[in-house]
Design a protein around this motif. Structure first.
Motif, PDB file in Angstrom:
ATOM      1  N   TYR A 251      -9.336  -4.645  -0.745  1.00  0.00           N
ATOM      2  CA  TYR A 251      -8.298  -5.012   0.220  1.00  0.00           C
ATOM      3  C   TYR A 251      -8.148  -6.526   0.316  1.00  0.00           C
ATOM      4  O   TYR A 251      -7.968  -7.095   1.382  1.00  0.00           O
TER       5      TYR A 251
ATOM      6  N   THR B 195       0.841  -1.193   0.000  1.00  0.00           N
ATOM      7  CA  THR B 195       0.000   0.000   0.000  1.00  0.00           C
ATOM      8  C   THR B 195       0.878   1.245   0.000  1.00  0.00           C
ATOM      9  O   THR B 195       2.097   1.155   0.194  1.00  0.00           O
TER      10      THR B 195
ATOM     11  N   HIS C 156      -2.973  -7.201   1.546  1.00  0.00           N
ATOM     12  CA  HIS C 156      -2.264  -6.001   1.971  1.00  0.00           C
ATOM     13  C   HIS C 156      -1.374  -6.373   3.146  1.00  0.00           C
ATOM     14  O   HIS C 156      -1.437  -7.507   3.661  1.00  0.00           O
TER      15      HIS C 156
ATOM     16  N   TYR D 255      -2.661   2.897   9.733  1.00  0.00           N
ATOM     17  CA  TYR D 255      -3.494   1.777  10.187  1.00  0.00           C
ATOM     18  C   TYR D 255      -3.113   1.351  11.594  1.00  0.00           C
ATOM     19  O   TYR D 255      -3.981   1.025  12.419  1.00  0.00           O
TER      20      TYR D 255
ATOM     21  N   SER E 219      -6.634   1.983  -2.686  1.00  0.00           N
ATOM     22  CA  SER E 219      -7.321   0.787  -2.207  1.00  0.00           C
ATOM     23  C   SER E 219      -7.017  -0.378  -3.150  1.00  0.00           C
ATOM     24  O   SER E 219      -7.356  -0.324  -4.329  1.00  0.00           O
TER      25      SER E 219
ATOM     26  N   ALA F  31      -7.841  -8.023   9.557  1.00  0.00           N
ATOM     27  CA  ALA F  31      -8.816  -7.392   8.669  1.00  0.00           C
ATOM     28  C   ALA F  31      -9.671  -8.476   8.016  1.00  0.00           C
ATOM     29  O   ALA F  31      -9.420  -9.671   8.203  1.00  0.00           O
TER      30      ALA F  31
ATOM     31  N   CYS G 220     -10.895  -0.425   4.015  1.00  0.00           N
ATOM     32  CA  CYS G 220     -10.403  -1.613   4.717  1.00  0.00           C
ATOM     33  C   CYS G 220     -11.214  -1.891   5.986  1.00  0.00           C
ATOM     34  O   CYS G 220     -11.770  -2.985   6.138  1.00  0.00           O
TER      35      CYS G 220
ATOM     36  N   THR H  16     -12.442  -9.453   4.419  1.00  0.00           N
ATOM     37  CA  THR H  16     -12.951  -9.114   3.088  1.00  0.00           C
ATOM     38  C   THR H  16     -14.278  -9.829   2.851  1.00  0.00           C
ATOM     39  O   THR H  16     -14.657 -10.743   3.589  1.00  0.00           O
TER      40      THR H  16
ATOM     41  N   ILE I 201      -5.726 -11.729   7.340  1.00  0.00           N
ATOM     42  CA  ILE I 201      -6.907 -11.291   6.601  1.00  0.00           C
ATOM     43  C   ILE I 201      -7.882 -12.459   6.581  1.00  0.00           C
ATOM     44  O   ILE I 201      -7.534 -13.562   6.152  1.00  0.00           O
TER      45      ILE I 201
END
Length: 599
Positions: free
Chosen positions: A199, A74, A202, A82, A262, A159, A126, A161, A208
């Motif tokens: 995202y 990123t 990353h 973050y 992003s 994170a 995100c 998705t 993730i």
């Protein structure tokens, strides 16, 4: 171009006068959401947005995210921002306290989400997806799944998705082909490719957690045969530590017209035949689980429309005050006036301001309805509040994101030729905003949801309730005196037109499969605009009462009344004019052949 400044005064006004924050603080679980605590949260959130997120917005757009050898990087400053976001506890301020969340009402959390997205929309995508995953796990996850994933997701250390879209499917989720095969240990092996995964990879978080829709063996065709799976980037050991890398990777990143920072990924699962996934919510129950996540995302994307409009507005006002061009009436010859003194520029700025304040009222009210639906002690109130939240969600998403694009475009127009030059930065807001009417179910789908499902929800009770509330406000305006006579008249006309359009849809939709779809988009615009006018009228009435009591900032409260009058006079009649398009039917849409369309 100055940095973003959170509109705290208006946020507080909406939370205290459109939303009943005091009443929310009396609900079980929200006892700490008192006004002084909320004020402090908003104040600190505003500082974070201004000092941390806003300064890397333009640089992030210029640098973008990149992928090399399946590893995504990123832009500069993203990792540090973050980390500060996580350290500040911002990721989970509305999550339950049992999972180390802040336990604040959604209405308050939405105000912070607005700030993040105004300051830096690309960054804020995100945590937006992570929030949706948290809600899906809370609603559908097993106790073991919740204990494994939620605290890390709530903190933001991990994170998440949402993996729906495939190249051959698009919005037709039922056409997806990704597969899930059962394994002997009770887990599943996932295979397939997903596109447009925000995202998708990353380096911001330790892990993730991908929520992936796939088909199990022998599953029914279409959406009935879809299941949802938790697919971690790194497998999680029994003690909560991170284990081996899962069999998944980012194949490429999309080259987009906006939100360059992003990483929008093409994700491949199971290339080596060993992508481990865990079923959530039961086999063939994937759409119900995913819709929990998607409804959260839809409201938050609506916030993004509001947020990008606010950021563009702030820059447009700043530019209009500084830029001198032409003469204003009454000025001495040879002098040039700031363009903010020209009538058409005022019209554009007031159009932005009035719509932004109306959107903020709608979205925060939507959040309050969700809060009451989940926390009110009375079962009847919970049910009524959920019905209202469901009615408002397609408006919050559809109307606000359409306006996000339109108002960002107006900001470019106010800048004149310089608006078309990247140097000013205002073009980024227009480019970034353009994805929002497409995200999380296109706005055409939002309109179809409104007319196809939400109008008939609970026998039409939510629609009847809000129309009745509008009638009450019309009467209150009429009884207040000459100051609000015109507002009462215009709002009354708009409400009458909305009732007529709604009755037409109730009558004609059952007899003609194209009747409601043909009028759905203008109906969503009509309904949303009338709701906006109604909420600004409530704001004006409250402002008048506060002025009479000598309570509050006179300049701010006077502006509330002026803004409501502008919306009523200049914008609300557009809703009334949509009665014709809503009730026209589909004949004019299908009277022309495909060949004639392409001729």
């Amino acid at each position: 171009m100055g940095e973003y400044v959170a509109p705290l005064k208006d946020m507080r006004f909406v939370l205290n006068n459109i939303v009943d924050l005091n009443a929310l603080s009396k609900l079980d679980g929200f006892e700490h959401a008192e006004s002084d605590v909320v004020d402090a949260v908003l104040e600190e959130a505003g500082k974070f947005a201004t000092n941390v997120l806003s300064p890397i917005n333009k640089s992030g757009d210029l640098q973008g995210s990149h992928v090399k050898d399946a590893v995504v990087t990123t832009p500069d400053g993203w990792i540090d921002a973050y980390a500060q976001f996580v350290e500040g506890g911002w990721n989970g301020i509305s999550a339950p306290e049992e999972f180390d969340g802040g336990g604040l009402p959604s209405a308050v959390a939405l105000a912070t989400v607005e700030m993040w997205n105004s300051a830096n929309l690309a960054f804020s995508l995100c945590p937006l997806l992570t929030q949706g995953a948290i809600e899906s796990l809370l609603a559908h996850g097993t106790e073991e799944q919740q204990q494994t994933y939620l605290k890390k997701l709530v903190s933001g250390e991990w994170a998440a998705t949402m993996n729906l879209t495939e190249s051959q499917a698009g919005s037709d989720v039922g056409a997806l082909r990704s597969k899930a095969e059962p394994a002997e240990d009770g887990s599943w092996r996932i295979s397939g490719q997903k596109i447009f995964i925000t995202y998708g990879d990353h380096e911001l978080s330790e892990n993730i957690i991908h929520l992936v829709l796939a088909r199990t063996p022998g599953a029914p065709a279409g959406t009935r045969g879809i299941s949802l799976f938790i697919v971690p980037k790194f497998l999680v050991n029994d003690d909560g530590s991170l284990g081996a890398r899962n069999d998944l990777k980012c194949v490429s990143l999309e080259e987009k017209i906006g939100i360059h920072a992003s990483p929008t990924a093409v994700m491949s699962y199971g290339d080596e035949g060993n992508c481990v996934g865990y079923l959530i919510g039961g086999e063939n129950k994937g759409m119900a689980c995913m819709f929990t996540m998607m409804n959260s995302a839809r409201l938050n994307v609506g916030v993004q429309g509001l947020a990008i409009a606010e950021r563009a507005y702030q820059q447009a006002v700043e530019y209009a005050r500084d830029r001198k061009q032409g003469q204003a009436p009454g000025m001495p010859k040879g002098e040039m006036a700031p363009i903010i003194n020209h009538a058409d520029v005022r019209r554009m700025l007031m159009t932005m301001k009035a719509n932004i304040e109306a959107m903020r009222c709608l979205i925060y009210l939507n959040g309050e309805c969700l809060d009451k639906a989940h926390h009110h002690p009375d079962e009847t109130v919970r049910a009524e509040s959920m019905g209202m939240a469901e009615l408002l969600t397609p408006m919050s998403k559809g109307w606000s994101t359409d306006l996000g694009v339109e108002l960002a475009s107006i900001a470019v127009q106010i800048h004149g030729g310089m608006g078309f030059v990247e140097e000013t930065g205002v073009g980024q807001y227009y480019r970034d905003a353009r994805i929002l009417p497409i995200y999380e179910g296109t706005n055409g789908i939002q309109a179809l949801d409104l007319v196809g499902r939400k109008l008939g929800l609970n026998g039409g009770a939510p629609v009847k309730t809000i129309l009745a509330d509008m009638d009450i406000v019309v009467q209150e305006l009429a009884q207040t005196g000459n100051e609000f006579t015109a507002m009462s008249l215009q709002l009354g006309l708009a409400v009458s037109a909305l009732k007529e359009a709604t009755d037409w849809l109730y009558t004609n939709a059952p007899n003609d499969p194209n009747a409601a779809p043909a009028g759905a988009t203008p109906y969503l615009r009509m309904f949303s605009t009338v709701v906006g006018g109604y909420l600004l009228a409530k704001s004006a009435l409250k402002a008048k009462n506060l002025l009479a009591a000598g309570d509050g900032d006179k300049g701010f409260l006077d502006a509330k009344i002026v803004t409501a009058n502008f919306f009523t006079a200049q914008i609300l009649p557009q809703a009334t004019a949509l009665l014709g398009p809503v009730t026209e039917g589909a004949n004019t849409l299908f009277a022309i052949t495909e060949e004639q369309l392409s001729a």
